[in-house]
Every structure is written in structure tokens, then in C-alpha cells.
Design an enzyme around this catalytic site. Sequence first.
Site, PDB file in Angstrom:
ATOM      1  N   ALA A   1     -17.078   6.399 -32.297  1.00  0.00           N
ATOM      2  CA  ALA A   1     -16.494   7.338 -33.253  1.00  0.00           C
ATOM      3  C   ALA A   1     -17.560   7.628 -34.291  1.00  0.00           C
ATOM      4  CB  ALA A   1     -15.259   6.730 -33.910  1.00  0.00           C
TER       5      ALA A   1
ATOM      6  N   HIS B   1       0.840  -1.187   0.000  1.00  0.00           N
ATOM      7  CA  HIS B   1       0.000   0.000   0.000  1.00  0.00           C
ATOM      8  C   HIS B   1       0.882   1.246   0.000  1.00  0.00           C
ATOM      9  CE1 HIS B   1      -4.062  -1.906   1.387  1.00  0.00           C
ATOM     10  NE2 HIS B   1      -3.514  -2.535   0.359  1.00  0.00           N
TER      11      HIS B   1
ATOM     12  N   CYS C   1      -3.078  -0.739   7.269  1.00  0.00           N
ATOM     13  CA  CYS C   1      -2.178   0.409   7.188  1.00  0.00           C
ATOM     14  C   CYS C   1      -2.205   1.228   8.462  1.00  0.00           C
ATOM     15  CB  CYS C   1      -2.557   1.284   5.993  1.00  0.00           C
ATOM     16  SG  CYS C   1      -2.012   0.561   4.439  1.00  0.00           S
TER      17      CYS C   1
ATOM     18  N   THR D   1     -21.150  -6.665 -33.145  1.00  0.00           N
ATOM     19  CA  THR D   1     -19.861  -6.032 -33.420  1.00  0.00           C
ATOM     20  C   THR D   1     -18.801  -7.088 -33.697  1.00  0.00           C
ATOM     21  OG1 THR D   1     -20.458  -4.142 -32.031  1.00  0.00           O
ATOM     22  CG2 THR D   1     -18.119  -4.442 -32.488  1.00  0.00           C
TER      23      THR D   1
ATOM     24  N   TRP E   1     -12.080   3.547 -41.819  1.00  0.00           N
ATOM     25  CA  TRP E   1     -12.170   4.139 -40.512  1.00  0.00           C
ATOM     26  C   TRP E   1     -12.871   5.487 -40.603  1.00  0.00           C
ATOM     27  CZ3 TRP E   1     -11.185   0.969 -36.718  1.00  0.00           C
ATOM     28  CH2 TRP E   1     -10.265  -0.065 -36.885  1.00  0.00           C
TER      29      TRP E   1
ATOM     30  N   GLU F   1       0.792   4.047   1.757  1.00  0.00           N
ATOM     31  CA  GLU F   1       1.230   4.541   3.063  1.00  0.00           C
ATOM     32  C   GLU F   1       2.438   3.749   3.556  1.00  0.00           C
ATOM     33  OE1 GLU F   1      -1.660   3.333   2.120  1.00  0.00           O
ATOM     34  OE2 GLU F   1      -3.303   3.911   3.472  1.00  0.00           O
TER      35      GLU F   1
ATOM     36  N   GLY G   1     -22.351  -1.697 -30.362  1.00  0.00           N
ATOM     37  CA  GLY G   1     -23.262  -1.061 -31.296  1.00  0.00           C
ATOM     38  C   GLY G   1     -24.423  -0.369 -30.587  1.00  0.00           C
TER      39      GLY G   1
ATOM     40  N   LEU H   1     -27.016  -2.360 -27.879  1.00  0.00           N
ATOM     41  CA  LEU H   1     -26.427  -2.660 -26.574  1.00  0.00           C
ATOM     42  C   LEU H   1     -26.054  -1.373 -25.841  1.00  0.00           C
ATOM     43  CD1 LEU H   1     -25.433  -4.627 -24.487  1.00  0.00           C
ATOM     44  CD2 LEU H   1     -23.403  -5.087 -25.884  1.00  0.00           C
TER      45      LEU H   1
ATOM     46  N   LEU I   1      -9.412  -5.390 -30.197  1.00  0.00           N
ATOM     47  CA  LEU I   1      -9.774  -4.836 -28.883  1.00  0.00           C
ATOM     48  C   LEU I   1      -8.630  -4.778 -27.879  1.00  0.00           C
ATOM     49  CD1 LEU I   1     -13.341  -6.322 -28.197  1.00  0.00           C
ATOM     50  CD2 LEU I   1     -12.756  -4.122 -29.201  1.00  0.00           C
TER      51      LEU I   1
END
Lengths: 367, 367
Positions: free
Chosen positions: A163, A59, A93, A205, A179, A61, A297, A300, A213
Site C-alpha cells: 500500500a 473430485h 476419475c 516487518t 494507515w 467429475e 518490506g 525482501l 496477518l
Amino acid sequence: MSKSIDQKARWIEWMDRALQLASLAEGETSPNPLVGAIVLDKAGVLVGEGFHSGFGKAHAESQALVQAGIKARGGTLVVTLEPCCHFGKTPPCTDAVLQSGVQRVVIAIEDPDPRVSGKGISILRNAGLEVVTGVLEEQATFQNRDFIFRVKNGRPWGILKWAMSLDGRIALPNGVSQWISNTEARESVYHLRSKCDAVIIGGGTLRNDNPLLTTRGLANPEPLRVVFTQKLDLPADSQLWDTTVARTLVASGINNNKSMKRFPAGPEFVQLERSTPKNLLEVLAQKNCNRVLWECGPLLASQAIQEGCVQELLVILSPKLLGGEPARTPLAELGFTRMDEVLLAKRISFENLGDNWAIKVRIPMDK
Amino acid sequence: MSKSIDQKARWIEWMDRALQLASLAEGETSPNPLVGAIVLDKAGVLVGEGFHSGFGKAHAESQALVQAGIKARGGTLVVTLEPCCHFGKTPPCTDAVLQSGVQRVVIAIEDPDPRVSGKGISILRNAGLEVVTGVLEEQATFQNRDFIFRVKNGRPWGILKWAMSLDGRIALPNGVSQWISNTEARESVYHLRSKCDAVIIGGGTLRNDNPLLTTRGLANPEPLRVVFTQKLDLPADSQLWDTTVARTLVASGINNNKSMKRFPAGPEFVQLERSTPKNLLEVLAQKNCNRVLWECGPLLASQAIQEGCVQELLVILSPKLLGGEPARTPLAELGFTRMDEVLLAKRISFENLGDNWAIKVRIPMDK
């Protein structure tokens, strides 16, 4: 016990630095929060700093206090999140803080985790330490908005990305979409993915775009790739079935034996209780996701918005005109009939990416 | 006769001032161009300035030379457009220049009007004057892009405007669209209208929205309001039929006697030879329009784009999510099937209007 604004103001610069330290691990700490910490000695000189770099690791701290050693005695710990007071992957901690000998702890926000949530602060105060809270509270809340949201709601923070052309299209009438955005914009999406724990698409998709992805190496491990499908009607070949690059999860609420025969070897399969975006996110929360990216898409995406599974929206806007009847638009029906019903998003940021624009907004929480 | 860059550079500041003077009459000079002029005496001291303030009014050069009087002798005239050499509503400016006694004329761009187009410059040079051309040529071309376009193409410069939500919608599924944009954005549209000679809608927009289409007093006279309709199926009541506020023109290519009976009293009617946006604009060019604003629905907007009747696009983007299936999108079919066919617009400007954005782009000329 309330501290005046002046008392808080003293610590703003150090807290800002602690927040910067925390941000270094963005996208790498889930299911844990981002945490940064600084230790100042009695004279106010920086003697230690640290940040939480990942689940199971030290952690913030503890790191900062170890670095400070005996110089921490009589000093101040500045930390972006309330120190934990329970055994998890590492010891509490609060123990480390008390042992360090600091006389003051400055905290941005309370830990929303019900196992902590003010208890850490009480332990420190009961032990006689001065505790200042609420320093750069807003910034710290923003930094850990995904962690806080997941702890409170049991599902990860959702970002929806699309996009689109200047006439609001995400594809040509024939489905062609590669694209619409430019190279800079697509690279910014790789970067965004690297800050997320999972990237989610629907079956449509997958079938239309056969996407990869990944972050193209920006994150290691790559975020989990998730296909949410009603029909399990999956293609035999897909870039997502090669799980040497990144893990893939297929989630479906309907057990279709016929299709299951064709289920690929690499991906993990999860049977959802309910075939809803919300149930999917609950499962992903159990799989340590604080933040997910929807790259799906219109159908969804609309469903995810309506079920409160989208908190942020990233719209890449490209100065192109695509046209199209019937239209390929980013969202499907949301059921509005009056202008005062529609979702009014709040602007977060606006960025030029070459000749594209990146628009980031918050989806209202109360709708 | 070509001038070096250094010789041009001397005049940039004065030409910049002449362009500023010219811009004061933006939207008020059609069918004439914007013109600004400055006279410097022999020592280079400013002794006169002027700009063309409207059709039939004094030309910029004449005003500046009258103001300078005998101080012009041996001096320099700086003017944004080549002086005219023909009788129009006023005598040829070349005469006034020669009579003034200036020894030098500095010009940004040639007049595209075939009656001038270099002839004015020749007259001055033949008379022994030094003529410097091409000073701030790009800026001057941009300032008079509508005039130049109209002279070369026989139709006014077209600006297409729409207001859309962040998900690319111009209305809810039921047609409700008031208001997607905010007050600041709507006021910026009044301002834009005031810089245009006509505002065009289709019959559908007239029937659905019953718009007023004025500048709300920013321009006097108000721009011509134009309804382009195929069917002449016009409502009996419409804000546009009250022509005490602003003139209205109804244009149609099909003579429908049945509907014509219901034709309102106030508006002018024009029968087009061809029922096309291009033919409409040719008629509007004859009616002294240099610049028109399309505020129409998707079908007419797409047709206007496809016929080269749109040179600029103003998109007001509002951070709202409307959804909708079937979608109400800014444009209809443009006939593209590959991403390398689509219209790639060039960004002109980007402005924040409250929580809305105003995006201005150029439509490519070669598509």
C-alpha cells in the site's frame, strides 16, 4: 483428432458455468487445482454438477456423475481440467467417467501434473469416447495459474502486495505506516489473504509492525503466516506467536543458537538449506501451498522479484502525500541502469476502493 | 432579492451552454478569466452568443449583445461571470448591458476582482433589471478556479505533474528517466501545458534533462518556460536558451556575478526578492499568469507544496518497476511524523492513457 472452432463453440456456455463452479472453492483446494464439472444428458439437459471443494474431498467429475446417475448415459461431461487417471486421495476419475456411460468429455485444459498430462485424455479416447479439448482454455489456465505454476516450477505462485501513497511511499521517514490505505482497501487485503495459502513477511516487518496477518475470519483455516528471517532476531512478544488464531511458520537459513533460545513456543520452525525466497517457496510448495502473498518490506520484496518468486503485484494506491528523505519506498535496488531493462508489468485490473485504488498487474515471466 | 431554486433551474441549460462557450478559450485568456455569454430574446429564443477569447479582446457579453442587436430588447443575458463595471482594455460591460435593453441578467458567479465583486450586479439591479445569480455556481467556480485563486491570493494556480513507475520512482538510481511514461501520457502533458501560462523547472532538471518544455505546437504562443534556480549555475547549452520556439525566463534570488557572466542571451532574467516558489509565483502573476505547471524535481516540488504553490497534482503512473537505493522519488521531505498529518488529496479524475494511468487530485487548501 483436432476439433474445429465451431465444435468448441457449442460448449462455451457450459464450460463457463463449470469454471464458475470451480471458482467457488478458490483458496481452499491447495495443493489441488480448482475443478468444476457439469453433466448433460443425451438430450443436452443439465443433470449433474460439482466442484472440487478441498484436498482429500471428492473430485468435481465424480460429484457431477454421481448426481447425474444413469442419466449420464450417452451424455456429455464438461470439465475444466483433464480428469485424473491415478490413485491419489480418491480413485482415478477416468474410471468413474468410463463407468458413467457418457459418450463425450469436453475439457478446458490438460492437467499439468506429469502423472496425468494427457494420459487421462488418451484413456478416454482409447475407450471410444469423443473428447473435445481447449474450450475456454485461456480462462481455465488463468483460473488455475497458481496450481499450474507450482506443478511446473516446484514453488507456489507469488503475489506481492503493498500500500503506497501517491508519492510512492510505504511509510513515513520514522517508519509509521498505519494507515496509508483506507478501510475498504484493508478489507480487500483480508479477502486476498483468504485466497492464499500463506502470507509471508520478513523479520523487519515483524519487528516494526507486529502484524496479525489474518483474514479476520474470512478463511477457515487461516492461511499459514510465515516469517522469513536471516537473523532469527525475533521479538519475545508478537501477535504471530499466538497460534490459536492461525498457524505460524518461522523460516531461516542460519542456525543462530543464541537467538534460538528465545524461539517462541507456538510457531513451527523450518531450517532452510539456502536462505533465499526461492528456497522458502520450495519448502512452502512441499507444505501444500499453491499461492502465497508477500507482505514484506522493500529488501525482501526486491529479492523475491529478482528470484522469480513474484508473478503478480497488487498495489493499493492512496491519495496521500507523505514525503520523506531518505525515502521509504516499496522496492529496493533492482540493479537497472537503462530504461529498457526495467520490469514492464502487464495490467490485470483496476478497482476503486473508496478513495483508494487497487491496481493489479502481472510481472513479466521472462525477466 | 434571493431567488428560489426553481427560478435558477430555468437557466441551467443556457448557463451550461455559456460555460461550454467560455471553455473554448481555456489557456488563452490570462490574466483574464474565461467568460461565456448568451442572449435570448423576449420569447426566449437564442439571438446571440460569445466568449472571451483573450486579453485585450472583446468581452463575452459585448460580443453576444452586438450579435443580438435590437433583438436583445426585453430579453435575457446569460453570462458565466458578473459583468465588469470598470474601464480596462475595453469599456465596462455593465454599460453595454444597460444600453442593450435586456430586462434580465442571469449570472453564475460574482467576479472576485475587487474592482467588480458585486458592484456590477448592483449597477444592473439599481437600473431596474432582474438579476438572477448562482446558476451553476459550482461549475463556474471550477472553470475559473485559477483566475479566482490568482485574484484572491496574488499568485497563479499551481499544478504539479510527475510521471512515476508503479514502485513510485521518477528516475533510475543513475538519474535516467526517459521514458517512464508512454507516448499517450507524454502527449497529454503537451496538452496540459497548452492550458497553462507557464511551465516551471528547477536548475537540477535543466542540467539533468535539458528539456524542451513546449506543447509541440498545441499552443501559440507557447507557455512561458521558467527556470527557478538558486545557484545560477546554468549550462552553456540548453534547449531553453533558444527563445525562437518559446520564451524563457530565468528566476533567481541570489545575484551570483561569476555565473552571471555565463548567462545566455535569449532568456529574460528576473531577480527575486526572496528565493522562494511563492515569490516566483507572485512575479509570474504580475506577468499575467493565472495557471502554472510545475515539472520540477523532488526538492522544489516539496518546497512548492509546503508554500501553498500547488493546488492540483497530475500523476502519470506507468506499470513499470524501477527499483533503486537511494530512491529517486517524486517528493522530498515534507516533515510529517504522524499519519494524521499527511496531505490527504481529493480525487478529481482518473484516465487510462494506453497502459499508463493519469491521476488528478486536489491538494487540500488548509495545509
